[in-house]
Scaffold this active site. Structure first.
Site, short mmCIF file in Angstrom:
data_model
loop_
_atom_site.label_atom_id
_atom_site.label_comp_id
_atom_site.label_asym_id
_atom_site.label_seq_id
_atom_site.Cartn_x
_atom_site.Cartn_y
_atom_site.Cartn_z
N ASP A 1 -7.15 9.97 11.45
CA ASP A 1 -6.34 9.09 10.60
C ASP A 1 -6.26 7.68 11.18
OD1 ASP A 1 -5.78 11.23 8.88
OD2 ASP A 1 -3.99 11.81 10.01
N LYS A 2 -6.20 7.58 12.50
CA LYS A 2 -6.14 6.26 13.14
C LYS A 2 -7.48 5.52 13.06
CE LYS A 2 -2.39 4.69 14.18
NZ LYS A 2 -2.32 3.96 12.94
N GLU B 1 -8.55 1.39 1.44
CA GLU B 1 -8.30 2.73 2.00
C GLU B 1 -9.60 3.27 2.58
OE1 GLU B 1 -5.24 3.61 1.93
OE2 GLU B 1 -4.48 2.25 0.39
N GLU C 1 -9.30 -2.08 -3.72
CA GLU C 1 -9.43 -3.25 -4.57
C GLU C 1 -9.37 -4.50 -3.69
OE1 GLU C 1 -8.14 0.25 -5.96
OE2 GLU C 1 -6.59 -1.05 -5.08
N ASP D 1 4.90 -3.62 1.42
CA ASP D 1 4.91 -2.46 2.32
C ASP D 1 4.70 -2.92 3.75
OD1 ASP D 1 5.29 -0.42 0.50
OD2 ASP D 1 3.15 -0.04 0.20
N LYS E 1 1.29 -7.46 -0.10
CA LYS E 1 1.80 -6.09 -0.17
C LYS E 1 3.03 -5.99 0.72
CE LYS E 1 -2.51 -5.57 -1.80
NZ LYS E 1 -3.30 -6.77 -2.13
N HIS F 1 -8.24 9.40 16.91
CA HIS F 1 -7.68 10.36 15.94
C HIS F 1 -8.21 10.00 14.55
CE1 HIS F 1 -4.81 12.16 13.17
NE2 HIS F 1 -4.50 13.01 14.13
N LYS G 1 -3.65 13.09 21.15
CA LYS G 1 -2.29 13.11 20.59
C LYS G 1 -1.31 13.30 21.74
CE LYS G 1 -1.53 14.90 16.52
NZ LYS G 1 -1.36 15.81 15.35
N LYS H 1 -3.91 -3.72 4.07
CA LYS H 1 -3.16 -4.48 3.06
C LYS H 1 -2.90 -5.91 3.52
CE LYS H 1 -0.72 -0.34 1.47
NZ LYS H 1 0.58 0.36 1.38
N PHE I 1 -10.42 21.51 23.43
CA PHE I 1 -10.40 20.47 22.40
C PHE I 1 -11.70 19.67 22.51
CE2 PHE I 1 -7.50 16.72 20.76
CZ PHE I 1 -8.31 16.58 19.64
N ARG J 1 -1.79 7.77 6.99
CA ARG J 1 -1.16 9.08 7.20
C ARG J 1 -0.41 9.15 8.52
NH1 ARG J 1 -4.76 14.08 5.16
NH2 ARG J 1 -5.79 13.69 7.15
N LYS J 2 -0.28 8.02 9.22
CA LYS J 2 0.46 8.01 10.49
C LYS J 2 1.54 6.93 10.45
CE LYS J 2 -1.37 11.48 12.54
NZ LYS J 2 -1.40 12.15 11.22
N ASP K 1 -11.02 17.14 11.96
CA ASP K 1 -10.11 16.97 10.81
C ASP K 1 -10.57 15.78 9.99
OD1 ASP K 1 -7.69 18.78 11.06
OD2 ASP K 1 -7.69 17.87 13.05
N ALA K 2 -10.39 15.85 8.67
CA ALA K 2 -10.63 14.68 7.84
C ALA K 2 -9.58 13.62 8.16
CB ALA K 2 -10.57 15.06 6.36
#
Length: 395
Positions: A31-32, A57, A70, A291, A289, A29, A181, A285, A250, A264-265, A258-259
């Site tokens: 994003d993955k 990123e 960074e 997060d 971080k 996918h 998916k 990260k 598909f 995003r997941k 898709d970009a």
């Protein structure tokens, strides 16, 4: 076989039960792909410099990968090689699949970490006392409904994607491509604040495929070789609804369809919509971080409470300020599933866990290059990670 076209099938939902749905996505996918590349870059730095400060990123679109972020590190990293190897491992190795690690363009826009952040967080401090790399709030969740202490909905959704990848790599289903998916709806019963899965209500699978295979062959294979191999038979019945390849076709998938973007997941990465989420993504990260590191620690706390028999279901929240080492707040919500009060559980947590980032890194061994493995099929509920090993609690 493919359910009604209008989707919802109003089979009788008994009083005291409810439906809950979680989704997952496969390694291919878009994003993955980006999450895995960001973590491959992080691992490449940590292999040479365990103290590297990384915020990477990734953006993916047809024929292109962009790294932006960074990084302050003593490591010498060949980004072209790291990116291409990650894409190759995922399975995009030919232009017929819509993406090819050999020919894609890799753009690098990486700079040094801001000196303002460095001086406020870690410069001239003992490791134990380093500050949080940013403000934010993080959650950890655990539930006794599965052995892994994870929601059944997300466990099954991840396992369906993992099975697709396995059957693609071992050649059992040669028409499979890397993008996929899944979505699983489970009917639950409430049990004094805890939740008991009764049955699987609906399964959705969409997976990228080659031009040649026909729809009926795909739907049959997905049911027989994927779903029946993954979902315990006790959860499937004649009323279970299947939406297998519901769009019908598909072929165009991955970054061509898709970009993709790192981060995003975040619900796929955590609890599939259960519990709560503070909004911060994980991949790319390093441990400063919060997060990432504090979300891992909060999961460790939550799982330790459930495995220790102190509650059946629990949500843990922590929060931080940039440059401040101790959490600003710790909160425990046990949904009424504990003999103890939430205040008593909070005291047990404070007695057993030090949630400063500089201590979390030591307790959970977060300088090791283990992150690319976390970036597909969820960061939680998989035995191989230190935050999944419950701590023996003293109280």
């Amino acid at each position: 076989m493919n359910g009604q076209l209008n989707g919802f099938h109003e089979a009788f939902i008994e009083e005291g039960t409810f439906l809950f749905t979680s989704e997952s996505v496969g390694e291919g996918h878009p994003d993955k792909i980006c999450d895995q590349i960001s973590d491959a870059v992080l691992d490449a730095h940590l292999q040479q410099d365990p103290d590297a400060k990384v915020a990477c990123e990734t953006v993916a679109k047809t024929g292109m990968i962009l790294l932006a972020g960074e990084i302050t590190s003593r490591a010498a990293v060949d980004y072209q090689k790291v990116v291409r190897e990650a894409v190759k491992h995922i399975g995009y190795d030919d232009s017929s699949k819509g993406f090819d690690y050999k020919t894609c363009n890799v753009l690098v826009a990486l700079e040094q970490q801001s000196p303002d952040i460095a001086q406020g967080v870690h410069l001239d401090r003992n490791e134990e006392d380093i500050g949080a790399g940013d403000q934010g709030l993080m959650f950890g969740y655990a539930t006794d409904e599965t052995e892994e202490c994870m929601p059944l909905t997300i466990v099954l959704a991840h396992k369906l994607n993992a099975k697709l990848a396995e059957l693609r790599r071992n050649g059992t289903l040669p028409w499979l491509r890397p993008d996929s998916k899944t979505q699983v709806t489970v009917q639950y019963m409430q049990d004094r604040g805890a939740v008991l899965p009764i049955r699987v209500h609906t399964i959705v699978i969409s997976v990228q495929h080659d031009e040649e295979v026909c729809l009926d062959e795909m739907r049959d294979a997905l049911k027989e070789k994927v779903i029946k191999a993954v979902v315990p038979a006790k959860y499937l019945d004649e009323d279970t609804i299947y939406h297998l390849q519901p769009s019908g076709r598909f072929v165009i998938g991955g970054p061509q369809g898709d970009a993709g973007l790192t981060g995003r997941k975040i619900i796929v990465d955590t609890y599939g919509g259960w519990g709560a989420h503070g909004g911060g993504a994980f991949s790319g990260k390093d441990y400063t971080k919060v997060d990432r590191s504090a979300a891992y620690a909060a999961r460790w706390v939550a799982k330790s409470l459930v495995k220790g028999g102190l509650c059946r279901r629990v949500l843990v929240q922590v929060s931080y300020a940039i440059g401040v080492s101790h959490p600003l707040s710790i909160s425990i919500f046990h949904y009424g599933t504990s003999q103890k009060s939430e205040r008593e559980l909070l005291e047990i947590v404070k007695k057993n866990f030090d949630l400063r980032p500089g201590v979390i890194v030591r307790d959970l061994d977060l300088k090791k290059p283990i992150y690319q493995r976390t970036a597909a099929y969820g960061h939680f509920g998989r035995d191989s990670f230190p935050w999944e090993v419950p701590k023996k609690l003293k109280y």
